[in-house]
Each structure stands twice: as structure tokens, then as C-alpha cells.
Design a protein around this motif. Sequence first.
Motif, PDB file in Angstrom:
ATOM      1  N   ALA A   1      49.086  38.235  37.418  1.00 22.12           N
ATOM      2  CA  ALA A   1      48.800  36.935  36.802  1.00 22.12           C
ATOM      3  C   ALA A   1      47.308  36.756  36.575  1.00 22.12           C
ATOM      4  O   ALA A   1      46.864  36.339  35.504  1.00 22.12           O
ATOM      5  CB  ALA A   1      49.337  35.813  37.693  1.00 22.12           C
ATOM      6  N   SER A   2      46.525  37.090  37.586  1.00 24.37           N
ATOM      7  CA  SER A   2      45.076  36.938  37.500  1.00 24.37           C
ATOM      8  C   SER A   2      44.487  37.851  36.415  1.00 24.37           C
ATOM      9  O   SER A   2      43.580  37.466  35.680  1.00 24.37           O
ATOM     10  CB  SER A   2      44.461  37.264  38.859  1.00 24.37           C
ATOM     11  OG  SER A   2      43.067  37.145  38.820  1.00 24.37           O
ATOM     12  N   ARG A   3      45.059  39.048  36.287  1.00 23.42           N
ATOM     13  CA  ARG A   3      44.533  40.040  35.331  1.00 23.42           C
ATOM     14  C   ARG A   3      44.943  39.734  33.898  1.00 23.42           C
ATOM     15  O   ARG A   3      44.183  39.950  32.966  1.00 23.42           O
ATOM     16  CB  ARG A   3      45.038  41.434  35.737  1.00 23.42           C
ATOM     17  CG  ARG A   3      44.658  42.562  34.804  1.00 23.42           C
ATOM     18  CD  ARG A   3      44.977  43.912  35.431  1.00 23.42           C
ATOM     19  NE  ARG A   3      46.330  44.003  35.924  1.00 23.42           N
ATOM     20  CZ  ARG A   3      47.382  44.363  35.182  1.00 23.42           C
ATOM     21  NH1 ARG A   3      47.220  44.659  33.914  1.00 23.42           N
ATOM     22  NH2 ARG A   3      48.583  44.445  35.724  1.00 23.42           N
ATOM     23  N   THR A   4      46.159  39.231  33.692  1.00 26.23           N
ATOM     24  CA  THR A   4      46.693  39.095  32.338  1.00 26.23           C
ATOM     25  C   THR A   4      46.660  37.671  31.792  1.00 26.23           C
ATOM     26  O   THR A   4      46.771  37.470  30.588  1.00 26.23           O
ATOM     27  CB  THR A   4      48.152  39.576  32.284  1.00 26.23           C
ATOM     28  OG1 THR A   4      48.972  38.688  33.072  1.00 26.23           O
ATOM     29  CG2 THR A   4      48.284  41.000  32.800  1.00 26.23           C
ATOM     30  N   GLY A   5      46.547  36.677  32.672  1.00 27.86           N
ATOM     31  CA  GLY A   5      46.549  35.289  32.209  1.00 27.86           C
ATOM     32  C   GLY A   5      47.934  34.691  32.052  1.00 27.86           C
ATOM     33  O   GLY A   5      48.075  33.530  31.686  1.00 27.86           O
ATOM     34  N   MET A   6      48.985  35.487  32.316  1.00 24.51           N
ATOM     35  CA  MET A   6      50.353  34.953  32.269  1.00 24.51           C
ATOM     36  C   MET A   6      50.772  34.603  33.699  1.00 24.51           C
ATOM     37  O   MET A   6      50.884  35.489  34.560  1.00 24.51           O
ATOM     38  CB  MET A   6      51.309  35.984  31.674  1.00 24.51           C
ATOM     39  CG  MET A   6      51.265  36.029  30.158  1.00 24.51           C
ATOM     40  SD  MET A   6      51.930  34.535  29.363  1.00 24.51           S
ATOM     41  CE  MET A   6      53.688  34.852  29.420  1.00 24.51           C
ATOM     42  N   PRO A   7      51.001  33.318  33.984  1.00 24.18           N
ATOM     43  CA  PRO A   7      51.281  32.880  35.345  1.00 24.18           C
ATOM     44  C   PRO A   7      52.486  33.564  35.982  1.00 24.18           C
ATOM     45  O   PRO A   7      53.534  33.710  35.359  1.00 24.18           O
ATOM     46  CB  PRO A   7      51.550  31.381  35.176  1.00 24.18           C
ATOM     47  CG  PRO A   7      50.869  31.011  33.913  1.00 24.18           C
ATOM     48  CD  PRO A   7      50.967  32.207  33.030  1.00 24.18           C
ATOM     49  N   CYS A   8      52.318  34.032  37.213  1.00 22.52           N
ATOM     50  CA  CYS A   8      53.414  34.560  38.035  1.00 22.52           C
ATOM     51  C   CYS A   8      53.207  33.990  39.425  1.00 22.52           C
ATOM     52  O   CYS A   8      52.239  34.343  40.082  1.00 22.52           O
ATOM     53  CB  CYS A   8      53.360  36.088  38.147  1.00 22.52           C
ATOM     54  SG  CYS A   8      53.253  37.012  36.635  1.00 22.52           S
ATOM     55  N   ASP A   9      54.088  33.117  39.847  1.00 26.64           N
ATOM     56  CA  ASP A   9      53.931  32.510  41.165  1.00 26.64           C
ATOM     57  C   ASP A   9      54.600  33.386  42.221  1.00 26.64           C
ATOM     58  O   ASP A   9      55.815  33.325  42.431  1.00 26.64           O
ATOM     59  CB  ASP A   9      54.522  31.099  41.178  1.00 26.64           C
ATOM     60  CG  ASP A   9      54.076  30.309  42.394  1.00 26.64           C
ATOM     61  OD1 ASP A   9      53.691  30.950  43.397  1.00 26.64           O
ATOM     62  OD2 ASP A   9      54.102  29.069  42.352  1.00 26.64           O
ATOM     63  N   GLY A  10      53.799  34.213  42.879  1.00 26.47           N
ATOM     64  CA  GLY A  10      54.316  35.153  43.868  1.00 26.47           C
ATOM     65  C   GLY A  10      54.884  34.502  45.105  1.00 26.47           C
ATOM     66  O   GLY A  10      55.532  35.177  45.920  1.00 26.47           O
ATOM     67  N   ASP A  11      54.669  33.186  45.263  1.00 23.48           N
ATOM     68  CA  ASP A  11      55.215  32.489  46.439  1.00 23.48           C
ATOM     69  C   ASP A  11      56.743  32.541  46.493  1.00 23.48           C
ATOM     70  O   ASP A  11      57.329  32.289  47.546  1.00 23.48           O
ATOM     71  CB  ASP A  11      54.762  31.021  46.443  1.00 23.48           C
ATOM     72  CG  ASP A  11      53.286  30.878  46.785  1.00 23.48           C
ATOM     73  OD1 ASP A  11      52.725  31.833  47.363  1.00 23.48           O
ATOM     74  OD2 ASP A  11      52.691  29.834  46.460  1.00 23.48           O
TER      75      ASP A  11
END
Length: 298
Positions: free
Chosen positions: A93-103
Motif C-alpha cells: 500500500a505504501s509503495r503503490t498508493g492503493m490502500p490495503c488495510d493489513g489489519d
Amino acid sequence: MRWNQPGLTCSNRTDTSSKYSYIDYVQKPVEVYVFVDPLCPECWSLEPYLKKLSVEYGRFFTQQPILSGHLNTLNKDIFDKPKRLKEIWEKTASRTGMPCDGDVWIDNPISSPWIASLAIKAAELQGKKAGKTFLRKVQESAFLKKQDISDEKVLLTCAENARLDMREFQNDLYSQSAKKAFQSDLKLTQEMEVDYIPTIVFFNQETEEQGIKISGLYPYDIYVQVLKQILQRDPVPSCKPPLEQFVRFYKVVGTKEVSVVYDWSAAKTEKELKKLKLQQTIEKIPVKYGTFWRYIGD
């Protein structure tokens, strides 16, 4: 994908329409296989580029998602390492800008990933468009809403949001037809020697030449170059639709997706989306590592 908007014009369209024959719009010469897994954050990160390719060159190709099953077969033990999965998602998410909530892997871990794949094939039995829409809803549920997409209730909600025939979907979910379709995808993955996801394979249906395979995430221009190579011509990109029409078509879009499709800076993208928000056309969806927007205009 064609955008029918009265009065839609763009500078690069002048004197170029004669370069296209009517066949460009009726018989699409290129078939694009996109090998994905609904739980793969890099596949999710490919979405902005697929949208842009569809907007600019969709008149030349059809797109078919193929479920690779890689996360089901290759990484069986990784599902026992929730902290590791959370880290992978959030780095992507941080690298690509597409949100992924790993929680999700800590709060609501996804127990049986194969069920989501089976559900996608069940949705596809209602048509390719229905399958793609449902796949997107499943991805939104996992990456944005932290939902367990192996939970049948979550899948039924995805089906409702994708406007599927609910009775048909429930009948097909664990059917032999859905299982065979999923097995067919796994077989195709093996036959095409796809060992990394996402992978895109471009085929020209009008020639007998081999397809071109691209594994991993690349800058958008690379996908355009490959499409032009497989077409054996250099087409002019279609006009982009007005932003409101784009959001209305997709219903839920990320700031990153808009930025990529329209070639806008982050500041310009935020400004244009806030205009639509002020007009009460869209609403903001707060997510981790970015922003998504839902169309509410109709």
C-alpha cells in the motif's frame, strides 16, 4: 469500454477518426488475460493501470480475469503468519498508493481463500461483466473494509452490490459449474507457465503469433507499448470521460486510480474530487494509506 458523452472532445481527436475502421469498435482484435488472486495486494495495485488502459484503448481489447490460485497452493503456510501478511499488505500500500488495510489479518483473518475464488467463478456464470464487477467488490471488501471474504455473508453482500441475480448466485456458489470454471483457470495458469501474480498475457486473435506475457507491476507505458506491439499499429488513445462520468461508471474509485487515469498530480486530483464532493456527487470513504470515493449522484 466506450464513453458516450454528448459534446465530448479532445485535442488529439482532430483528423484521427479516419485512421480507425468500424471493426475497431465491433470486433476487438486483442484478448487480454489478467492472472490474479483476490487476496494479492499487487493485483489490487494493478487496478489503476487496467482502468487507464480500458479508458484509452478499450476499443481494441477484451479483458478476462483468470484466477491463478497461487495464494491457495503456493503459500499455504503464510496464512498461519498474520503479522507477516499484514506487513506485506501495508508495504505494498505504501509503495503503490492503493490502500490495503493489513489489519484484516489480525482483526478478521481470512480463513478459506479458495471460497472467494469459487464465488468469483459463480458470479462469472452470469456473464463476464458480472464476474469482473463481483471481483472488484470482493477486493474492496478485503482491502478497504477488512472483511473476511471467505465468509458467505460477506460474499452475498458483494453479490448484492454487484447487482447479481441473488438466487442464481446462491445456487451456483458451490456448484460443479463454478468448481469446473475455477479448475479451468488453474489449468490455464499452469499451461501458460504463470508463476508470478499479477501476470498479463496479450493475444492478437487475428494472427497466429504467440502472446506476450508480462509478470509483475510495471509503469503504465510498458502496457501500452505491449498493446501496440501486439496490434502491430500505433493507435491514438481515446478521449477521457469527464470525471463525474468516470466515477459514476465505476461507483467506487481510489484517488490513486483517478490520478493515474487522468495524469493528474496528487494535488490536482484531490482538488477535482473535492469539487464533486461539494456538489454532493461523491462521498469520501476513509481508508488506511489513502482515500477512496463512492458515487452518490443518482
